[in-house]
Design an enzyme around this catalytic site. Structure first.
Site, PDB file in Angstrom:
ATOM      1  N   LYS A  24       0.665  -1.163   0.066  1.00  0.00           N
ATOM      2  CA  LYS A  24      -0.027  -0.046  -0.086  1.00  0.00           C
ATOM      3  C   LYS A  24       0.791   1.255   0.171  1.00  0.00           C
ATOM      4  O   LYS A  24       0.531   2.331  -0.529  1.00  0.00           O
ATOM      5  CB  LYS A  24      -0.993   0.040   1.352  1.00  0.00           C
ATOM      6  CG  LYS A  24      -1.835   1.274   1.422  1.00  0.00           C
ATOM      7  CD  LYS A  24      -2.840   1.100   2.427  1.00  0.00           C
ATOM      8  CE  LYS A  24      -2.390   1.019   3.638  1.00  0.00           C
ATOM      9  NZ  LYS A  24      -2.003   2.310   4.285  1.00  0.00           N
ATOM     10  N   ARG A  29       2.282   5.859  -3.310  1.00  0.00           N
ATOM     11  CA  ARG A  29       3.324   6.884  -3.803  1.00  0.00           C
ATOM     12  C   ARG A  29       3.656   6.913  -5.550  1.00  0.00           C
ATOM     13  O   ARG A  29       3.537   7.832  -6.222  1.00  0.00           O
ATOM     14  CB  ARG A  29       4.606   6.593  -3.397  1.00  0.00           C
ATOM     15  CG  ARG A  29       4.831   6.966  -1.654  1.00  0.00           C
ATOM     16  CD  ARG A  29       5.918   6.313  -0.993  1.00  0.00           C
ATOM     17  NE  ARG A  29       6.270   6.879   0.197  1.00  0.00           N
ATOM     18  CZ  ARG A  29       5.634   6.543   1.256  1.00  0.00           C
ATOM     19  NH1 ARG A  29       4.365   5.642   1.157  1.00  0.00           N
ATOM     20  NH2 ARG A  29       5.754   7.229   2.620  1.00  0.00           N
ATOM     21  N   ARG A 116      -7.944  13.823  12.493  1.00  0.00           N
ATOM     22  CA  ARG A 116      -6.799  13.540  12.355  1.00  0.00           C
ATOM     23  C   ARG A 116      -6.216  14.864  11.888  1.00  0.00           C
ATOM     24  O   ARG A 116      -6.539  15.328  10.918  1.00  0.00           O
ATOM     25  CB  ARG A 116      -6.653  12.371  11.349  1.00  0.00           C
ATOM     26  CG  ARG A 116      -6.965  11.109  11.895  1.00  0.00           C
ATOM     27  CD  ARG A 116      -6.521   9.782  11.058  1.00  0.00           C
ATOM     28  NE  ARG A 116      -5.206   9.533  10.804  1.00  0.00           N
ATOM     29  CZ  ARG A 116      -4.765   8.445  10.320  1.00  0.00           C
ATOM     30  NH1 ARG A 116      -5.473   7.723   9.553  1.00  0.00           N
ATOM     31  NH2 ARG A 116      -3.327   8.402  10.087  1.00  0.00           N
ATOM     32  N   SER A 164       5.821  11.072   8.730  1.00  0.00           N
ATOM     33  CA  SER A 164       6.534  11.407   7.472  1.00  0.00           C
ATOM     34  C   SER A 164       5.654  11.476   6.233  1.00  0.00           C
ATOM     35  O   SER A 164       6.380  11.776   5.388  1.00  0.00           O
ATOM     36  CB  SER A 164       7.355   9.896   7.425  1.00  0.00           C
ATOM     37  OG  SER A 164       6.522   8.828   7.190  1.00  0.00           O
ATOM     38  N   GLN A 165       4.363  11.359   6.387  1.00  0.00           N
ATOM     39  CA  GLN A 165       3.630  11.474   5.360  1.00  0.00           C
ATOM     40  C   GLN A 165       3.444  12.957   4.988  1.00  0.00           C
ATOM     41  O   GLN A 165       3.179  13.139   3.792  1.00  0.00           O
ATOM     42  CB  GLN A 165       2.170  10.692   5.603  1.00  0.00           C
ATOM     43  CG  GLN A 165       2.314   9.238   5.680  1.00  0.00           C
ATOM     44  CD  GLN A 165       0.809   8.752   5.877  1.00  0.00           C
ATOM     45  OE1 GLN A 165      -0.221   9.554   5.766  1.00  0.00           O
ATOM     46  NE2 GLN A 165       0.708   7.295   6.251  1.00  0.00           N
ATOM     47  N   SER A 191      10.288   7.665  10.998  1.00  0.00           N
ATOM     48  CA  SER A 191       9.995   7.098  10.023  1.00  0.00           C
ATOM     49  C   SER A 191      10.665   7.027   8.653  1.00  0.00           C
ATOM     50  O   SER A 191      10.335   7.420   7.639  1.00  0.00           O
ATOM     51  CB  SER A 191       8.473   6.969   9.666  1.00  0.00           C
ATOM     52  OG  SER A 191       7.534   6.472  10.694  1.00  0.00           O
ATOM     53  N   ASP A 307       4.295   1.016  12.134  1.00  0.00           N
ATOM     54  CA  ASP A 307       3.201   0.008  11.687  1.00  0.00           C
ATOM     55  C   ASP A 307       3.454  -1.379  11.986  1.00  0.00           C
ATOM     56  O   ASP A 307       2.771  -2.181  11.950  1.00  0.00           O
ATOM     57  CB  ASP A 307       3.118   0.039   9.926  1.00  0.00           C
ATOM     58  CG  ASP A 307       2.449   1.229   9.626  1.00  0.00           C
ATOM     59  OD1 ASP A 307       1.766   2.005  10.317  1.00  0.00           O
ATOM     60  OD2 ASP A 307       2.211   1.621   8.412  1.00  0.00           O
TER      61      ASP A 307
END
Length: 430
Positions: A24, A29, A116, A164-165, A191, A307
């Protein structure tokens, strides 16, 4: 009505082959890169994870590709509404993607998604020149991205220890910015492997970068004509490593995985070596073998692989191993507050996850093995899959909202069944 899963296992001997879905993380990405490349980049082996399928559908639709369908009104009169449900990665990546498109878009999601935070990313995009407004609560989705991007600067700063996203979202669009991007990361980077994955995938599409100290720079440049092949998902593989760790004997073959993965979660091979699981790469995948080994490692730093945290914590709790964990800071802003969720569910077998600052310690002094255990999933796919290996020690598990696994691993329950687990679907009021 809700569909729950009852899971049982009548022995602790595991043997078989598992074909994993595409990653995923890689797929999301790759899909953004494909959309930004104006057709030059093609994605191969698109994941069947619900998040990836959703993102692909959005990006490959007329509005996602930057073209309004013939029957839509002008963006000023009728902004497109893009609902990404519970897909957190899609929310972050699409926020940056739509910030530099011409169309006016309202980006929204599920109830939990509206809780969030997105403010750090929105602030950074506004500094760059994006036109973004909050539709409900300041700092949270839904957001309106009004197009008309006009870059003010190439230099921005962003905290490295939140998600990090946010960083990845900015890096993905960097080559499309007229002045490029000079991204200064403040403090410690959480991350890091996920950022490295992003840069490696951009490199595969001929987008060059420099990374010196805490500064990543990408100039305005063109994507090359190429294909990006999505690897199988190491995060999904982690649950099979956990199953092997709790088995008496285990021989598993996970197809398609290589030791040279872009995915930071491939570190599960090293983590699970502590639990007696050897990984041998051959025959186009990885062979897992359970060996009897004393468990001695006491501290696990999950900073670069958050994760995997639920998986490893549950395995330690199941074995009564009083380990200490660090690097769990980002878990509280995931699909659920994963720290609280772990504490609540582990308490059902007498195990405490004690938080002291940024250090978490398992207390197994009152641990017991119940005959039955009901697992609340909190709309979090990883809660369901991380606790599933407990079927090797708890006679009967019941999981609330079994289909939640579709977010990243739709075939999870089916794959368990293929390897001899008893999987029963039941419909309950809810």
């Amino acid at each position: 009505m809700m569909q729950n899963i009852i899971l049982k296992r009548n022995n602790k001997l595991i043997n078989g082959t598992v074909n994993l879905t595409g990653s995923k993380s890689e797929c999301n990405r790759a899909l953004i890169i494909e959309a930004l490349s104006n057709g030059k980049v093609k994605v191969e082996n698109v994941s069947d994870a619900a998040d990836a399928v959703l993102l692909a559908g959005i990006l490959r639709s007329p509005v996602g590709s930057g073209q309004l369908a013939a029957n839509t009104l002008s963006t000023a009169e009728c902004p497109q509404i893009v609902d990404i449900g519970p897909a957190g990665t899609a929310m972050r990546f699409l926020t940056a993607y739509y910030a530099i498109q011409d169309d006016e878009v309202i980006l929204t999601g599920s109830k939990r998604m509206k809780e969030r935070p997105i403010g750090i990313l929105v602030d950074a995009l506004k500094v760059l020149g994006a036109n973004i407004e909050y539709e409900e609560n300041q700092g949270y989705p839904p957001i309106k991205l009004k197009g008309s991007f006009e870059q003010h600067t190439s230099k921005i700063s962003i905290k490295g220890n939140i998600s990090s996203q946010y960083i990845t979202a900015l890096l993905l669009i960097a080559a499309r910015l007229p002045f490029g991007l000079e991204l200064h990361i403040e403090g410690e980077l959480t991350s890091r492997p996920y950022v490295e994955m992003t840069l490696a995938m951009l490199q595969s599409a001929n987008i060059q970068h420099t990374w010196q100290g805490n500064v990543i720079a990408i100039s305005n440049q063109e994507f090359a004509t190429t294909s990006l092949h999505v690897e199988p998902d190491w995060s999904a593989a982690s649950y099979w490593y956990a199953i092997a760790a709790l088995a008496d004997e285990a021989e598993l073959f996970l197809t398609g995985l290589t030791p040279y993965s872009l995915q930071g979660d491939s570190v599960i091979t090293e983590i699970m070596a502590n639990f007696g699981i050897t990984s041998q790469f051959k025959d186009g995948g990885v062979h897992l073998l359970k060996e009897v080994k004393p468990l001695s490692r006491k501290i696990f730093d999950m900073k670069e692989c958050p994760d995997l945290a639920q998986t490893v914590i549950v395995v330690c709790a199941a074995l009564g191993h009083e380990a200490t964990f660090t690097g769990l800071e980002t878990l509280k802003i995931k699909e659920t507050d994963r720290v609280l969720a772990l504490q609540t569910e582990l308490a059902k077998m007498g195990v405490k996850l004690i938080e002291k600052g940024q250090v978490y310690k398992l207390d197994c002094s009152e641990r017991f093995i119940p005959e039955r255990m009901f697992i609340n999933t909190y709309h979090d796919h990883r809660m369901a899959m991380a606790f599933a290996p407990l079927a090797l020690i708890v006679p009967q598990l019941e999981f609330e909202n079994g289909p939640v696994v579709e977010k990243s691993y739709p075939a999870f329950w089916t794959d368990l069944e293929k390897l001899g687990f008893e999987v029963e679907e039941i419909v309950v009021e809810g």
